[in-house]
Design a protein around this motif. Sequence first.
Motif, PDB file in Angstrom:
ATOM      1  N   PRO A 242       0.834  -1.214   0.000  1.00 22.23           N
ATOM      2  CA  PRO A 242       0.000   0.000   0.000  1.00 22.23           C
ATOM      3  C   PRO A 242       0.868   1.264   0.000  1.00 22.23           C
ATOM      4  N   ILE A 243       0.578   2.154  -0.956  1.00 22.47           N
ATOM      5  CA  ILE A 243       1.293   3.426  -1.064  1.00 22.47           C
ATOM      6  C   ILE A 243       0.266   4.545  -1.082  1.00 22.47           C
ATOM      7  N   ALA A 244       0.542   5.608  -0.364  1.00 18.10           N
ATOM      8  CA  ALA A 244      -0.355   6.767  -0.318  1.00 18.10           C
ATOM      9  C   ALA A 244       0.271   7.921  -1.084  1.00 18.10           C
ATOM     10  N   PHE A 245      -0.462   8.446  -2.066  1.00 17.72           N
ATOM     11  CA  PHE A 245      -0.010   9.590  -2.864  1.00 17.72           C
ATOM     12  C   PHE A 245      -0.787  10.840  -2.440  1.00 17.72           C
ATOM     13  N   GLN A 246      -0.093  11.969  -2.436  1.00 17.51           N
ATOM     14  CA  GLN A 246      -0.747  13.246  -2.174  1.00 17.51           C
ATOM     15  C   GLN A 246      -0.424  14.218  -3.295  1.00 17.51           C
ATOM     16  N   PHE A 247      -1.472  14.738  -3.940  1.00 18.33           N
ATOM     17  CA  PHE A 247      -1.322  15.773  -4.964  1.00 18.33           C
ATOM     18  C   PHE A 247      -1.476  17.131  -4.287  1.00 18.33           C
ATOM     19  N   ILE A 248      -0.513  18.018  -4.501  1.00 22.93           N
ATOM     20  CA  ILE A 248      -0.592  19.395  -3.992  1.00 22.93           C
ATOM     21  C   ILE A 248      -0.535  20.320  -5.204  1.00 22.93           C
ATOM     22  N   LEU A 249      -1.674  20.899  -5.548  1.00 22.20           N
ATOM     23  CA  LEU A 249      -1.797  21.699  -6.767  1.00 22.20           C
ATOM     24  C   LEU A 249      -2.608  22.954  -6.479  1.00 22.20           C
ATOM     25  N   ASP A 250      -2.296  24.035  -7.208  1.00 18.02           N
ATOM     26  CA  ASP A 250      -3.092  25.252  -7.073  1.00 18.02           C
ATOM     27  C   ASP A 250      -4.473  25.050  -7.677  1.00 18.02           C
ATOM     28  N   SER A 251      -4.509  24.441  -8.846  1.00 16.58           N
ATOM     29  CA  SER A 251      -5.792  24.160  -9.494  1.00 16.58           C
ATOM     30  C   SER A 251      -5.639  22.884 -10.313  1.00 16.58           C
ATOM     31  N   GLY A 267      -5.715   0.872  -6.622  1.00 12.76           N
ATOM     32  CA  GLY A 267      -5.797   0.484  -5.222  1.00 12.76           C
ATOM     33  C   GLY A 267      -4.972   1.330  -4.287  1.00 12.76           C
ATOM     34  N   TYR A 268      -4.294   2.361  -4.806  1.00 12.40           N
ATOM     35  CA  TYR A 268      -3.493   3.233  -3.964  1.00 12.40           C
ATOM     36  C   TYR A 268      -4.372   4.260  -3.267  1.00 12.40           C
ATOM     37  N   SER A 269      -3.885   4.757  -2.152  1.00 11.13           N
ATOM     38  CA  SER A 269      -4.559   5.854  -1.472  1.00 11.13           C
ATOM     39  C   SER A 269      -4.118   7.170  -2.097  1.00 11.13           C
ATOM     40  N   VAL A 270      -5.094   8.039  -2.394  1.00  9.36           N
ATOM     41  CA  VAL A 270      -4.800   9.303  -3.078  1.00  9.36           C
ATOM     42  C   VAL A 270      -5.507  10.435  -2.343  1.00  9.36           C
ATOM     43  N   ASN A 281      -8.549  25.744   1.339  1.00  8.86           N
ATOM     44  CA  ASN A 281      -8.073  24.600   0.556  1.00  8.86           C
ATOM     45  C   ASN A 281      -9.186  23.574   0.388  1.00  8.86           C
ATOM     46  N   SER A 282      -9.072  22.829  -0.697  1.00  7.69           N
ATOM     47  CA  SER A 282     -10.030  21.750  -0.973  1.00  7.69           C
ATOM     48  C   SER A 282      -9.285  20.416  -0.964  1.00  7.69           C
ATOM     49  N   ARG A 283      -9.923  19.384  -0.394  1.00 13.06           N
ATOM     50  CA  ARG A 283      -9.310  18.062  -0.346  1.00 13.06           C
ATOM     51  C   ARG A 283     -10.247  17.004  -0.890  1.00 13.06           C
ATOM     52  N   LEU A 284      -9.680  16.132  -1.704  1.00 11.58           N
ATOM     53  CA  LEU A 284     -10.417  14.998  -2.252  1.00 11.58           C
ATOM     54  C   LEU A 284      -9.644  13.740  -1.900  1.00 11.58           C
ATOM     55  N   ASN A 285     -10.293  12.767  -1.286  1.00 17.50           N
ATOM     56  CA  ASN A 285      -9.630  11.532  -0.863  1.00 17.50           C
ATOM     57  C   ASN A 285     -10.167  10.336  -1.635  1.00 17.50           C
ATOM     58  N   ILE A 286      -9.248   9.513  -2.092  1.00 17.42           N
ATOM     59  CA  ILE A 286      -9.578   8.244  -2.742  1.00 17.42           C
ATOM     60  C   ILE A 286      -8.849   7.154  -1.976  1.00 17.42           C
ATOM     61  N   ASN A 287      -9.562   6.186  -1.462  1.00 17.98           N
ATOM     62  CA  ASN A 287      -8.944   5.118  -0.655  1.00 17.98           C
ATOM     63  C   ASN A 287      -8.126   5.740   0.475  1.00 17.98           C
ATOM     64  N   ARG A 288      -8.789   6.375   1.382  1.00 18.60           N
ATOM     65  CA  ARG A 288      -8.162   7.192   2.421  1.00 18.60           C
ATOM     66  C   ARG A 288      -7.048   6.436   3.155  1.00 18.60           C
ATOM     67  N   ALA A 289      -5.927   7.182   3.417  1.00 18.19           N
ATOM     68  CA  ALA A 289      -4.804   6.651   4.201  1.00 18.19           C
ATOM     69  C   ALA A 289      -4.387   7.677   5.219  1.00 18.19           C
ATOM     70  N   ALA A 290      -3.576   7.258   6.192  1.00 15.62           N
ATOM     71  CA  ALA A 290      -3.194   8.153   7.282  1.00 15.62           C
ATOM     72  C   ALA A 290      -2.222   9.236   6.811  1.00 15.62           C
ATOM     73  N   THR A 291      -1.064   8.856   6.319  1.00 15.92           N
ATOM     74  CA  THR A 291      -0.051   9.822   5.899  1.00 15.92           C
ATOM     75  C   THR A 291       0.421   9.480   4.492  1.00 15.92           C
ATOM     76  N   PRO A 292       0.738  10.491   3.674  1.00 21.40           N
ATOM     77  CA  PRO A 292       1.197  10.226   2.304  1.00 21.40           C
ATOM     78  C   PRO A 292       2.629   9.703   2.280  1.00 21.40           C
ATOM     79  N   ASP A 293       2.918   8.850   1.294  1.00 23.65           N
ATOM     80  CA  ASP A 293       4.277   8.331   1.087  1.00 23.65           C
ATOM     81  C   ASP A 293       4.991   9.053  -0.046  1.00 23.65           C
ATOM     82  N   VAL A 294       4.233   9.509  -1.066  1.00 18.40           N
ATOM     83  CA  VAL A 294       4.797  10.173  -2.237  1.00 18.40           C
ATOM     84  C   VAL A 294       4.000  11.448  -2.498  1.00 18.40           C
ATOM     85  N   ILE A 295       4.716  12.548  -2.776  1.00 22.14           N
ATOM     86  CA  ILE A 295       4.080  13.832  -3.096  1.00 22.14           C
ATOM     87  C   ILE A 295       4.194  14.088  -4.591  1.00 22.14           C
TER      88      ILE A 295
END
Length: 557
Positions: A242-251, A267-270, A281-295
Motif C-alpha cells: 500500500p502506497i499513499a499519494f498526495q497531490f498538492i496543486l493550485d488548481s 488500489g493506492y490511497s490518493v 483549501n479543498s481536499r479529495l480523498n480516494i482510498n483514504r490513508a493516514a499519511t502520504p508516502d509520495v508527493i
Amino acid sequence: MSVLNRITVTFNPADVVSWLILLLLAVLLAVQVVLVVRNGTLPVRRKWIRGALNVLLWSLLLAYFLQIEWEIKPDSTSVWIADSNVPASAISQLKDSLKNREVVRVRAFKEASFRSRLTDGMIDTVTLIGTGFSPDVLGQLSRQIVQWIPYAQPDQVQMLRWKAILRKGEMQSVSGRLQSSQEQVLKLRYGNQTLDSLVLKPGTTAFAFQFPAFSQGRAEVALVLDQKPLDTIRYFTRPTEPIAFQFILDSPDFESRTLADWLGKKGYSVQVTSTISKDLNSRLNINRAATPDVIITDPANATNPIVKKAVAQGKPVLFINLSDAETDTKTINRALGTGWKLKRLSNEATIPIGAGLQALPFQFTESLNQFPVAGYPVTVQKTTAKIGVSLVSETFPLKLSGDSVAYDRIWTAILTPLQPTFPNNIQFDAPVFKGLRSVIHFNNLTRKPAEIRLENDTVRLDYSAINPLSADVSYGFGRAGWQSFQDSLAVYVDQPDEKPVFGNRLMSDYLRARSSVAVETNPGSEGGFPAKIPDWVWILLFLSGLTALWVEPKFSI
C-alpha cells in the motif's frame, strides 16, 4: 615435450612495502660486501670465496622475494568438438584458422576409442563449438583445458532474462540477444495485445523490453518474431504494497485528475489538495490513508511547507505540469537544493517523444546523483529524498483514446523509481531450469527467518555479513512447472530441452564452475600453464647456502 615460453616476476611497482624490502636487501648486500672487504685477517683468495658465498645467499633471498615464474607450453593435442546443431558450413569457415586441428562431432563421445584418448591424457585441450552439450558430455572433460566458441542459430534466441517474481505495477524487464536473418519485428504479446516491440536488422541484436506487471499471480507473455513464437515468459506477480499519494496543486487540471483517478483504481490511497483561495483549501480523498508516502506537485508549490517537510523527511516528490522548464527547474533548485540543469533541443514549444506523446524541448544534463527514467524525459535526483522532474507535457489523451496499456507503461516507469523502499524484497532471475542451481536474493527483511520453503524442501538462508537484512539462497529445483515458493508465491521451472537458451546457461555455469571465463576464444590460440620453484626447493637452497657459509671458515685454503 614442454617448451619454456616467458619468465615473469611477482614484484609490484605500485606497492611501497615491496620497494622497502628491495631497499633493505640492497643495504644487506652492501653490509655483507663491506664486512668481507674490511676483514684484515683474511687473505685475498678467502675474501673472494667468502664474498661469493655471501652474494650467492643474497641472490637466493632476492630470487625468493621476486618469486620468479615462467610459463610452460605443453606439446599439446587439441581437439575441436562441434555439437549437432552447428552446420557443416560454419565448421568450414572455422577451418581456415584451425591449422589442421582435429574437428569431431559430439557423437564421437559414444566411441570407446575417443573416450580412452580423453581419460589417458592424449587430448589436453578441448574447444567446444556450439551450445548443445549435455552434462554427461561436459563431465568427461574434467582433465582437459576447455575453451568455448558459442554458435548462434539464425532467428533463435541466444540469451534471455527476466524477473521471475515481481510486485504488481512493477516494470517487468525482458532482455536478451538474437541473430536475425533479415529485417523483421520482435514483439512481446499478451494474448492479442502487443506490450512492446522492436524492429530487428539483419545480424545479432541485443534487445530489452519493458512493461508493467498489470495482473496478479501467475502470468505469461509470448516472445514472437514476426508471427513465429520463440519463447514463453512466465512469471509471478505479488500483491503491491500500500502506497499513499498526495497531490498538492493550485488548481487540478485534467492531467493530474486523470493520474489521481488511475492511481485510485490501482488500489493506492490518493489525496488531492488544491488551493481555492488564499486561506481556503479543498481536499479529495480516494482510498483514504493516514499519511502520504509520495508527493506529486507542480513547480509553483516547490516552496510549499508540506513539500519542504516531505523532502526533509526523505519522502519522494515528483514535479509535473512544467510550462517554462528553465524557470521551473531554477525554482525547484532554490527551494529544495537540487541541481537540475537543462539543454535546449529545439525552438519549438514541444517535441514528439513517441507513442503520441509530447514533451518540453529540453534535455537534462548528466549528474552523479541523477538517474534518468529509461525512454522518457524524466529524471530523479537523490538528495535527502528522491526528487523527480517530468518534462512530459500531457498523457491523459492516451487514456481518453483507450490506450490504457501505454498509459500504464508510462506512469509505472515514472513512478517506480520514486516508490519508497518496500520490505521483504525478492530478486529472482528467470529462466529457472530443472536441475540447475539458481540464486535467490532477499533484502530489507522485516524479520530474520533461518529458513524458507521451496517446493517441498526447507532451505537455510545465508545472511550477508555486511547487511544483516540481506540474505541469499542457492537452490536447484527438482521438478518442472509451477513450484511453490514460501507458500503464497510461485516460480515457474522450465525443462532444459524446452528452452533454446538452456545451452548457453549450462555452458556459462559449467565454465564458471571450472573457474574459467565464458568468452569466445580466438581460433589458433594456445594456452600454457604457470610454473615456479616449489617451497621445498627454496628450503634446500637456503640450507645449502647457510651451510656453505658455516663450513667455509673451518677449512684452510
